[in-house]
Design a protein around this motif. Structure first.
Motif: not given
Length: 125
Positions: A31-52
């Motif tokens: 339940d921790r909020i992290s970029i990895a958790a958001v990416a996993r929940e949205a079905g995208v990669s961590n890099a997508t969040i970081h880069n785009r």
């Protein structure tokens, strides 16, 4: 990336972040909020969040820091409770040790009395 696809991905990220904030994740993760958790929940990669989506990455980091501070503030209360329970356990252990010493003393005394009472009977045989 096409504008429609980018807005769809942004929407998925926003919804994922909202679900994480409210503890209503669809994916089975912590339940921790992290970029990895958001990416996993949205079905995208961590890099997508970081880069785009650096703005979303920044929001996630801010929420992560806020949640960390909240957990840190809650810790002293937890530590106080644990210290109190530890003190109580130590008191109980000390009391049980005293009770054990008393019981051993009584047991030794009764064993000696029993030996004294049985010794005349043994001599008579």
């Amino acid at each position: 990336m096409a504008a429609d696809q980018k807005s769809t991905t942004r929407r998925r990220l926003e919804l994922a972040l909202r679900r994480l904030q409210h503890g209503k994740m669809q994916s089975s993760s912590d339940d921790r909020i992290s970029i990895a958790a958001v990416a996993r929940e949205a079905g995208v990669s961590n890099a997508t969040i970081h880069n785009r989506y650096p703005d979303i990455a920044e929001r996630v980091r801010a929420l992560h820091v806020k949640a960390s501070r909240f957990r840190t503030k809650a810790m002293p209360d937890t530590m106080d409770i644990l210290h109190r329970k530890l003190r109580e356990a130590h008191k109980e252990i000390d009391q049980l040790k005293n009770d054990l010493v008393k019981s051993q003393s009584i047991n030794l005394r009764l064993t000696r009395e029993n030996e004294l009472l049985h010794s005349p009977l043994l001599k008579q045989k």
